[in-house]
Design a protein around this motif. Structure first.
Motif, PDB file in Angstrom:
ATOM      1  N   LEU A 160      13.772  46.720  -6.481  1.00 35.22           N
ATOM      2  CA  LEU A 160      14.898  46.107  -7.203  1.00 35.22           C
ATOM      3  C   LEU A 160      15.377  47.026  -8.326  1.00 35.22           C
ATOM      4  N   ASP A 161      14.434  47.621  -9.058  1.00 34.22           N
ATOM      5  CA  ASP A 161      14.812  48.506 -10.166  1.00 34.22           C
ATOM      6  C   ASP A 161      15.638  49.699  -9.667  1.00 34.22           C
ATOM      7  N   ALA A 162      15.185  50.293  -8.550  1.00 34.51           N
ATOM      8  CA  ALA A 162      15.886  51.463  -8.011  1.00 34.51           C
ATOM      9  C   ALA A 162      17.292  51.106  -7.551  1.00 34.51           C
ATOM     10  N   ILE A 163      17.430  49.929  -6.922  1.00 35.16           N
ATOM     11  CA  ILE A 163      18.740  49.486  -6.440  1.00 35.16           C
ATOM     12  C   ILE A 163      19.660  49.171  -7.610  1.00 35.16           C
ATOM     13  N   GLU A 164      19.113  48.390  -8.543  1.00 38.08           N
ATOM     14  CA  GLU A 164      19.905  47.823  -9.622  1.00 38.08           C
ATOM     15  C   GLU A 164      20.554  48.911 -10.482  1.00 38.08           C
ATOM     16  N   LYS A 165      19.752  49.908 -10.834  1.00 35.11           N
ATOM     17  CA  LYS A 165      20.246  51.003 -11.666  1.00 35.11           C
ATOM     18  C   LYS A 165      21.466  51.652 -11.001  1.00 35.11           C
ATOM     19  N   ASN A 166      21.364  51.893  -9.706  1.00 39.13           N
ATOM     20  CA  ASN A 166      22.457  52.557  -8.992  1.00 39.13           C
ATOM     21  C   ASN A 166      23.645  51.626  -8.786  1.00 39.13           C
ATOM     22  N   TYR A 167      23.376  50.375  -8.431  1.00 39.54           N
ATOM     23  CA  TYR A 167      24.465  49.420  -8.252  1.00 39.54           C
ATOM     24  C   TYR A 167      25.315  49.332  -9.522  1.00 39.54           C
ATOM     25  N   ARG A 168      24.654  49.129 -10.652  1.00 37.14           N
ATOM     26  CA  ARG A 168      25.396  48.973 -11.918  1.00 37.14           C
ATOM     27  C   ARG A 168      26.229  50.215 -12.228  1.00 37.14           C
ATOM     28  N   GLN A 169      25.741  51.371 -11.802  1.00 41.75           N
ATOM     29  CA  GLN A 169      26.481  52.614 -12.062  1.00 41.75           C
ATOM     30  C   GLN A 169      27.728  52.747 -11.179  1.00 41.75           C
ATOM     31  N   TYR A 170      27.602  52.365  -9.898  1.00 41.00           N
ATOM     32  CA  TYR A 170      28.677  52.651  -8.946  1.00 41.00           C
ATOM     33  C   TYR A 170      29.696  51.526  -8.811  1.00 41.00           C
ATOM     34  N   VAL A 171      29.378  50.322  -9.287  1.00 43.10           N
ATOM     35  CA  VAL A 171      30.249  49.179  -9.005  1.00 43.10           C
ATOM     36  C   VAL A 171      31.372  49.057 -10.036  1.00 43.10           C
ATOM     37  N   PHE A 172      32.479  48.449  -9.621  1.00 43.85           N
ATOM     38  CA  PHE A 172      33.608  48.129 -10.501  1.00 43.85           C
ATOM     39  C   PHE A 172      33.117  47.164 -11.583  1.00 43.85           C
ATOM     40  N   HIS A 173      33.587  47.389 -12.824  1.00 41.45           N
ATOM     41  CA  HIS A 173      32.980  46.670 -13.953  1.00 41.45           C
ATOM     42  C   HIS A 173      32.964  45.156 -13.819  1.00 41.45           C
ATOM     43  N   ALA A 174      33.990  44.584 -13.198  1.00 45.28           N
ATOM     44  CA  ALA A 174      34.046  43.121 -13.118  1.00 45.28           C
ATOM     45  C   ALA A 174      32.843  42.547 -12.362  1.00 45.28           C
ATOM     46  N   SER A 175      32.309  43.316 -11.430  1.00 46.10           N
ATOM     47  CA  SER A 175      31.198  42.812 -10.596  1.00 46.10           C
ATOM     48  C   SER A 175      29.839  43.301 -11.076  1.00 46.10           C
ATOM     49  N   ARG A 176      29.826  43.954 -12.241  1.00 45.10           N
ATOM     50  CA  ARG A 176      28.592  44.619 -12.684  1.00 45.10           C
ATOM     51  C   ARG A 176      27.427  43.654 -12.908  1.00 45.10           C
ATOM     52  N   ASP A 177      27.748  42.408 -13.289  1.00 41.58           N
ATOM     53  CA  ASP A 177      26.675  41.472 -13.629  1.00 41.58           C
ATOM     54  C   ASP A 177      26.179  40.634 -12.464  1.00 41.58           C
ATOM     55  N   ALA A 178      26.594  40.953 -11.252  1.00 43.37           N
ATOM     56  CA  ALA A 178      26.091  40.200 -10.093  1.00 43.37           C
ATOM     57  C   ALA A 178      24.562  40.223 -10.128  1.00 43.37           C
ATOM     58  N   ILE A 179      23.966  39.117  -9.694  1.00 35.16           N
ATOM     59  CA  ILE A 179      22.504  39.012  -9.671  1.00 35.16           C
ATOM     60  C   ILE A 179      21.960  39.777  -8.458  1.00 35.16           C
ATOM     61  N   ILE A 180      20.844  40.462  -8.639  1.00 34.41           N
ATOM     62  CA  ILE A 180      20.175  41.137  -7.522  1.00 34.41           C
ATOM     63  C   ILE A 180      18.747  40.611  -7.477  1.00 34.41           C
ATOM     64  N   THR A 181      18.364  40.030  -6.355  1.00 35.92           N
ATOM     65  CA  THR A 181      17.055  39.388  -6.296  1.00 35.92           C
ATOM     66  C   THR A 181      16.421  39.547  -4.916  1.00 35.92           C
ATOM     67  N   LEU A 182      15.192  39.110  -4.771  1.00 33.54           N
ATOM     68  CA  LEU A 182      14.483  39.221  -3.503  1.00 33.54           C
ATOM     69  C   LEU A 182      14.630  37.950  -2.669  1.00 33.54           C
ATOM     70  N   ALA A 183      14.638  38.122  -1.368  1.00 31.85           N
ATOM     71  CA  ALA A 183      14.621  36.981  -0.453  1.00 31.85           C
ATOM     72  C   ALA A 183      13.275  36.273  -0.573  1.00 31.85           C
ATOM     73  N   THR A 184      13.238  34.976  -0.264  1.00 31.65           N
ATOM     74  CA  THR A 184      11.976  34.243  -0.409  1.00 31.65           C
ATOM     75  C   THR A 184      11.520  33.578   0.883  1.00 31.65           C
ATOM     76  N   LEU A 185      12.380  33.500   1.887  1.00 31.90           N
ATOM     77  CA  LEU A 185      12.013  32.733   3.085  1.00 31.90           C
ATOM     78  C   LEU A 185      11.352  33.573   4.171  1.00 31.90           C
ATOM     79  N   GLY A 186      11.303  34.887   3.990  1.00 36.81           N
ATOM     80  CA  GLY A 186      10.675  35.745   4.996  1.00 36.81           C
ATOM     81  C   GLY A 186      11.278  35.521   6.377  1.00 36.81           C
ATOM     82  N   ASN A 187      10.427  35.424   7.376  1.00 37.56           N
ATOM     83  CA  ASN A 187      10.902  35.280   8.754  1.00 37.56           C
ATOM     84  C   ASN A 187      11.476  33.902   9.070  1.00 37.56           C
ATOM     85  N   ASP A 188      11.370  32.985   8.126  1.00 38.21           N
ATOM     86  CA  ASP A 188      11.917  31.648   8.358  1.00 38.21           C
ATOM     87  C   ASP A 188      13.388  31.532   7.981  1.00 38.21           C
TER      88      ASP A 188
END
Lengths: 313, 313
Positions: free
Chosen positions: A272-300
């Protein structure tokens, strides 16, 4: 009162079936084998029989069943037509009509990755949101897009095919899809191993990764957590391209939340840290605060999302 | 019978107002100045007055009016809240409520670029389709995304902000948005001029472009059509990055049709050819056959789309 529904996730080896209350509570789940012989002609009949048996065993009247949602590993058009499932053997087939005729129940069909996104939104990492992008990092990279609570199937069934977004402009190898430079080539379990091997081959640096045979995505994340420089660099490459691809998604549908699933997502915070740092850098400012999180349901996730198809649509 | 509606396109200099039949027929259109003084506080009142006057002059009873659609140059949330319009002077303002109170009519609000996409889908280049992406190539690059007939506003009002999709990974200059490598930096009228100037500076080659002062996007396309090599190369750069960005859009929402509008689109076939070749190369195979065409409504797209907001939603 229609308080019951089924969620069915058709995979290449097994079909996962969930019996749900329409409020999202999973009552029971089980698997049946996917009989792929004769171009998968038995699969739908097997599912119908399994549903009937489950209702009988649980003493549930069919009148209580709102319907059956089904996720399949192929492109699905809005009318329920499935346009070739290589893994099952299906050609062009209207799953909704066939399963509906056999069961007498309303049937909704979706692409498995898109349906998994719906599941994560309903009861998983995206719960409470109605605009979401799922990236599933496994052997390949899949995904699903939800806009205003509805999955985006796309006009050729290719909505949410984020694994084949072109991101590596100088890639020389060919992707399984026939193009070059797809996200899947760098951000899948296979992709990160390939990139790490390139780094190892191009450097004399000591690295714990040199001791793994075979080298796996898990090993790379484990060693990166311990500070191995080559492993950290491989994670950074994955994070960079995934962050860029997520910025692309934001420039199109601007979701509230990105959910990261699949086997690779077990790496957790370092990913998440590796993704987030890059996302915040490359994205248009209006979308910068989108939440980035992990899936919880696995194969279900697919089973949940399939059930949700029935309730929402 | 509600057979009449208004489409209003609020720009930084003028407000364009269209009186429509709800079947899409434009009955009359006119402009009023955008009074930006005092943070744009007069704009909504001016629009309300203009609508009342138009109804009176055309002897149309208010009962016949289905509503007013309005496109504004800023991010719009699904509830009709406009979140800062720099060009007008507005801060956070609920345009739907304010104009609705003044006119007594239902009001729907959309972002101007998204609304233009809706207009092109309704009566322009995308007519007959319900899943579309508009790229507007002007001084900047704007856009709008339609999925299943509905515009995608995005959760931060940034749906369809395709101009700021990152595509040029080695860009050194900074975009107006503060990032580097945005599509707008290479695929706008300004962008193609900047790229052509770079090519001219980096080459000794003879080129008709050296005779233009100032150099314009139109000149570049005109000379490319005559075979000027540097001009052709500049067009190719624009086509490449636009093709890549369209492949990104396809990987997210997989539209049936891409519509290219804005001043740069007047270049016509040479532009479409440059885009199309690159799009087909970079996109996932399922979306390869998406239609790519030119916008047809010009500056009226926003007015049409605004009217359409009232009818569809």
């Amino acid at each position: 009162m229609k308080d019951i529904c089924f969620g069915v996730d058709v995979g290449g080896t097994t079909v996962k079936i969930g019996l749900f209350q329409t409020d999202g509570q999973l009552l029971n789940s089980f698997e049946i084998p996917t009989r792929k012989e004769e171009k998968g002609k038995y699969v739908i009949g097997d599912i119908a029989a399994a549903l009937e048996k489950e209702l009988k065993e649980k003493h549930i009247e069919k009148e209580r069943v709102a319907g059956v949602g089904i996720g399949v590993p192929g492109p699905v058009l809005d009318d329920g037509t499935v346009n070739v499932c290589v893994n099952i053997g299906w050609g062009v087939i209207n799953v909704a009509n066939e399963l509906g005729t056999l069961t007498g129940l309303p049937v909704k069909v979706g692409n498995d990755a898109t349906v998994a996104a719906l599941g994560e939104m309903w009861q998983g990492g995206g719960k409470g949101h109605d605009s979401m992008a799922l990236f599933t990092l496994g052997t390949g990279v899949g995904g699903g897009i939800i806009v205003n609570g509805k999955p985006v199937n796309g006009s050729h069934g290719a909505g949410g095919e984020v694994g084949h977004i072109p991101v590596v402009m100088d890639e020389t190898e060919v992707c399984t899809c026939g193009k070059k430079g797809c996200l899947e080539q760098v951000a899948s379990a296979t992709g990160i191993v390939k990139e790490a091997k390139k780094l190892l081959a191009g450097s004399e640096k000591a690295s714990a990764l040199r001791n793994y045979e075979p080298l796996t995505a898990k090993a790379i994340f484990d060693e990166a957590k311990k500070g191995d420089e080559i492993a950290m660099e491989a994670v950074e490459i994955l994070g960079k391209y995934l962050g860029i691809a997520m910025a692309h998604v934001a420039g199109v549908v601007d979701p509230e939340i990105f959910v990261i699933g699949g086997g690779v997502s077990k790496a957790g915070k370092i990913l998440l840290d590796a993704i987030e740092k890059n996302y915040r850098q490359y994205v248009f400012h209006a979308s910068r605060d989108a939440i980035i999180t992990l899936a919880t349901l696995g194969n279900d996730a697919g089973m949940y999302g399939a059930a949700r198809l029935v309730i929402e649509n």
